[in-house]
Scaffold this motif. Sequence first.
Motif, short mmCIF file in Angstrom:
data_model
loop_
_atom_site.label_atom_id
_atom_site.label_comp_id
_atom_site.label_asym_id
_atom_site.label_seq_id
_atom_site.Cartn_x
_atom_site.Cartn_y
_atom_site.Cartn_z
N TYR A 1 -7.88 -7.78 -8.63
CA TYR A 1 -7.50 -8.86 -7.83
C TYR A 1 -6.21 -9.51 -8.15
O TYR A 1 -6.14 -9.49 -9.90
CB TYR A 1 -8.45 -10.58 -7.63
N ALA A 2 -5.58 -10.64 -8.36
CA ALA A 2 -4.71 -11.38 -8.95
C ALA A 2 -3.56 -10.53 -9.68
O ALA A 2 -2.48 -9.07 -8.64
CB ALA A 2 -4.75 -11.80 -10.29
N GLU A 3 -3.27 -10.65 -10.93
CA GLU A 3 -1.92 -9.61 -11.51
C GLU A 3 -2.80 -8.41 -12.20
O GLU A 3 -2.00 -7.70 -12.13
CB GLU A 3 -1.07 -9.83 -12.01
N GLN A 4 -4.49 -7.76 -11.92
CA GLN A 4 -4.39 -7.49 -12.76
C GLN A 4 -3.79 -5.67 -12.15
O GLN A 4 -4.09 -4.81 -12.83
CB GLN A 4 -5.53 -7.13 -12.24
N ASP B 1 1.06 -1.07 0.27
CA ASP B 1 0.12 0.11 0.28
C ASP B 1 0.95 1.12 0.34
O ASP B 1 0.77 2.42 0.51
CB ASP B 1 -1.02 0.02 0.89
N SER B 2 2.08 1.09 -0.51
CA SER B 2 3.08 1.91 -0.67
C SER B 2 3.18 2.89 -2.05
O SER B 2 2.82 1.95 -3.07
CB SER B 2 4.64 1.72 -0.20
N PRO C 1 -1.35 -8.46 -5.39
CA PRO C 1 -2.14 -8.07 -4.09
C PRO C 1 -1.56 -9.13 -3.27
O PRO C 1 -1.47 -9.48 -1.88
CB PRO C 1 -3.77 -7.77 -4.10
N MET C 2 -1.16 -10.13 -4.01
CA MET C 2 -1.07 -11.97 -3.80
C MET C 2 0.13 -11.87 -3.02
O MET C 2 0.70 -12.85 -2.31
CB MET C 2 -2.08 -12.81 -4.51
N ILE C 3 0.76 -11.06 -3.58
CA ILE C 3 2.83 -11.60 -3.10
C ILE C 3 2.60 -11.58 -2.28
O ILE C 3 3.83 -11.18 -1.53
CB ILE C 3 3.14 -10.66 -4.16
#
Length: 468
Positions: free
Chosen positions: A380-383, A161-162, A182-184
């Motif tokens: 979500y995912a890599e979007q 979140d940076s 986000p999943m990473i």
Amino acid sequence: MKQTELVFIPLPIIGHLSPTVEMAKLLTQRDPRFSITIFIMKFPFGSIDSMTTDSDSIRLVTLPPVEISSGATTPGPFISEFIKTQTLLVRDAVHELTRSNSVRLAGFVIDVLCTHMIDVADEFGVPSYLFSTSSAASLGFLLHLQFLHDYEGLNLDEFKDSDAELQVPSYANSVPGKVFPPMIFDKGVDGAAGHVYHMRRLRQAKGVLVNTFIDLESHAIQSFSGSKIPPVYPVGPILNTQMGYGGDQQDASAIMSWLDDQPPSSVVFLCFGSIGSFGADQIKEIAYGLERSGHRFLWSLRQPPPKGKMAFPRDYENIEEVLPEGFLHRTARVGRIIGWAPQVAVLAHTAVGGFVSHCGWNSLLESIWYGVPVATWPMYAEQQINAFQMVKDLGLAVEIKIDYDKDNNYIVNAYEIENGLKKLMSINSEVRKKMNEMQQISRKVMIDGGSSHSSLGHFIENMMANIP
């Protein structure tokens, strides 16, 4: 004469499975020596639409379901463990396949998120090739993440979140942490640790097919040169542009009939993927933004699954309950709200002038193929990193939001939506001009003499040289 058999193992999500089937078709059409068996794993929380193929050279084999002892309430957190449970099923199925003396097993083509299956290919003594259904740039991001993790002790927490930025070789611009997938940031096996594992395994493959093309992602593809990874083959855009409407034929016909009555390039199409959905507060802001923009619209609106339940979104039974009072009446002449959408058919229609998209890679390739400018709304995912690339690196999209995350409870307000829609539908925008140019290129790369056509030829030569 023995048939040269390839085993394909896709992730059983429509955004991975559909391009895998199309990749198989492309290979068998290009080289009649190949026959392909695609093993389809079954998630326990719901099924995707059944896949079919009209090719005599391709078999689709659905594996039996396996119980997953997981407390997960969404698909993401258990994918890695799920794939592990499938390895024995795949091994047994391949044993059955190779019993015939007429079959010569040439190798496995494995989804980049299913690298546990490399172990099965090793058991059969055949090479593994990976297939990335995402962009070359996002693949490069994960490879760079693995390098930083293994050799420089990267701490990802500083980027969460940076606005802190990271130089990533596959992106022309520095990538801010707020658009990292986000999943990473998850601590489990499907977070950073899982992706680091997949990228380590990728380095053991004989080659990597990527659903992209050089003219679209030249910077990303050039960034792989000299790196210690297997050869990368940009072979896209791999799309199913011949698909029927799917879903409900009557609903699809009504949608297309409505589009037939709209002026050229006048309609904004809003669609957020097979698992995209919103809460009631966000739905109201979208409705207000659409109404204030004054543009015609076709909005695919899906109901989220019950909280805590692992399932796909479904169509609303009563759409009025989540919309602002009177919205349907006020917009009756210019807008239409639907559930499931025949996305390819809609994007191909001349009435559609802009696409508000979740920025799944398949959807972005479809928008390029049909020359429809995109407004980004990743989920979500890599979007998020796809949205960043489309807006900042490629100039093929405008931003509604590039760092939206469906799990952080942020509400995109009506003003942001209205402003994004007006930029999207601007007739003489630079984005629209660039999209039209890239559309023409995307059609040429797949034909004889095109870059992706040549790249697939090099892949076939590599594969034939590595047959045991």
